[in-house]
Design a protein around this motif. Structure first.
Motif, PDB file in Angstrom:
ATOM      1  N   ASN A 120       0.896  -1.232   0.079  1.00  0.00           N
ATOM      2  CA  ASN A 120      -0.020   0.088  -0.190  1.00  0.00           C
ATOM      3  C   ASN A 120       0.800   1.148   0.146  1.00  0.00           C
ATOM      4  OD1 ASN A 120      -3.228  -0.399   0.142  1.00  0.00           O
ATOM      5  ND2 ASN A 120      -2.237  -1.709   1.468  1.00  0.00           N
ATOM      6  N   LYS A 121       1.761   1.287   0.735  1.00  0.00           N
ATOM      7  CA  LYS A 121       2.918   2.510   0.863  1.00  0.00           C
ATOM      8  C   LYS A 121       3.509   2.651  -0.428  1.00  0.00           C
ATOM      9  CE  LYS A 121       7.460   3.527   2.839  1.00  0.00           C
ATOM     10  NZ  LYS A 121       8.358   3.325   3.637  1.00  0.00           N
ATOM     11  N   TYR A 122       3.736   1.658  -1.167  1.00  0.00           N
ATOM     12  CA  TYR A 122       4.316   2.079  -2.657  1.00  0.00           C
ATOM     13  C   TYR A 122       3.056   2.294  -3.839  1.00  0.00           C
ATOM     14  CZ  TYR A 122       8.939   1.402  -0.726  1.00  0.00           C
ATOM     15  OH  TYR A 122      10.010   1.993  -0.184  1.00  0.00           O
ATOM     16  N   GLY A 123       1.748   2.234  -3.311  1.00  0.00           N
ATOM     17  CA  GLY A 123       0.879   2.664  -4.276  1.00  0.00           C
ATOM     18  C   GLY A 123      -0.054   1.273  -4.815  1.00  0.00           C
ATOM     19  N   PHE A 124       0.230   0.174  -4.309  1.00  0.00           N
ATOM     20  CA  PHE A 124      -0.665  -1.101  -4.858  1.00  0.00           C
ATOM     21  C   PHE A 124      -1.780  -1.098  -3.720  1.00  0.00           C
ATOM     22  CE2 PHE A 124       3.657  -2.148  -6.037  1.00  0.00           C
ATOM     23  CZ  PHE A 124       3.433  -2.729  -7.353  1.00  0.00           C
ATOM     24  N   LYS A 125      -2.842  -0.243  -3.871  1.00  0.00           N
ATOM     25  CA  LYS A 125      -3.814  -0.054  -3.142  1.00  0.00           C
ATOM     26  C   LYS A 125      -4.821  -0.990  -3.250  1.00  0.00           C
ATOM     27  CE  LYS A 125      -2.122   3.934  -1.701  1.00  0.00           C
ATOM     28  NZ  LYS A 125      -1.674   4.003  -0.252  1.00  0.00           N
TER      29      LYS A 125
END
Length: 108
Positions: free
Chosen positions: A34-39
């Motif tokens: 999530n932190k790296y944009g894989f929401k």
């Protein structure tokens, strides 16, 4: 564009990258993703990947009591997992480089 199909092929290597940095558990992996944009990655996507990786013997799992509640599975990369990860990085970089070259070409 169906991002899920594209993501499916690289998610295992991405998860292995996270595990290669040190022992971790599923929820922590989700937080990093999530932190790296894989929401759009949820437990229902992650845990089957972890199970497949464990069956391939590229990660191991140990169950430990959690300080916050139920038992937790902790994942660690194996020696064969390290080799697998190095190969993943090599192939991924080659493919990425070729795709970028084609996408950025002025003419074909």
């Amino acid at each position: 564009m169906d991002e899920a199909q594209l993501l499916k092929g690289i998610l295992e290597g991405t998860v292995l990258s996270i595990i290669s940095r040190g022992e971790t558990y599923g929820y922590e992996i989700l937080l990093v993703l999530n932190k790296y944009g894989f929401k759009d990655i949820y437990e229902g996507t992650l845990y089957p990947i972890l199970t497949r990786m464990e069956k391939k013997n590229i990660i191991t799992c140990r169950i430990e009591k959690s300080p916050l509640g139920p038992k937790r599975k902790y994942y660690t990369i194996t020696k064969s997992g390290e080799t697998y990860y190095e190969e993943f990085k090599k192939v991924f970089m080659e493919i990425t480089s070729k795709v970028n070259e084609i996408i950025n070409a002025d003419s074909l």
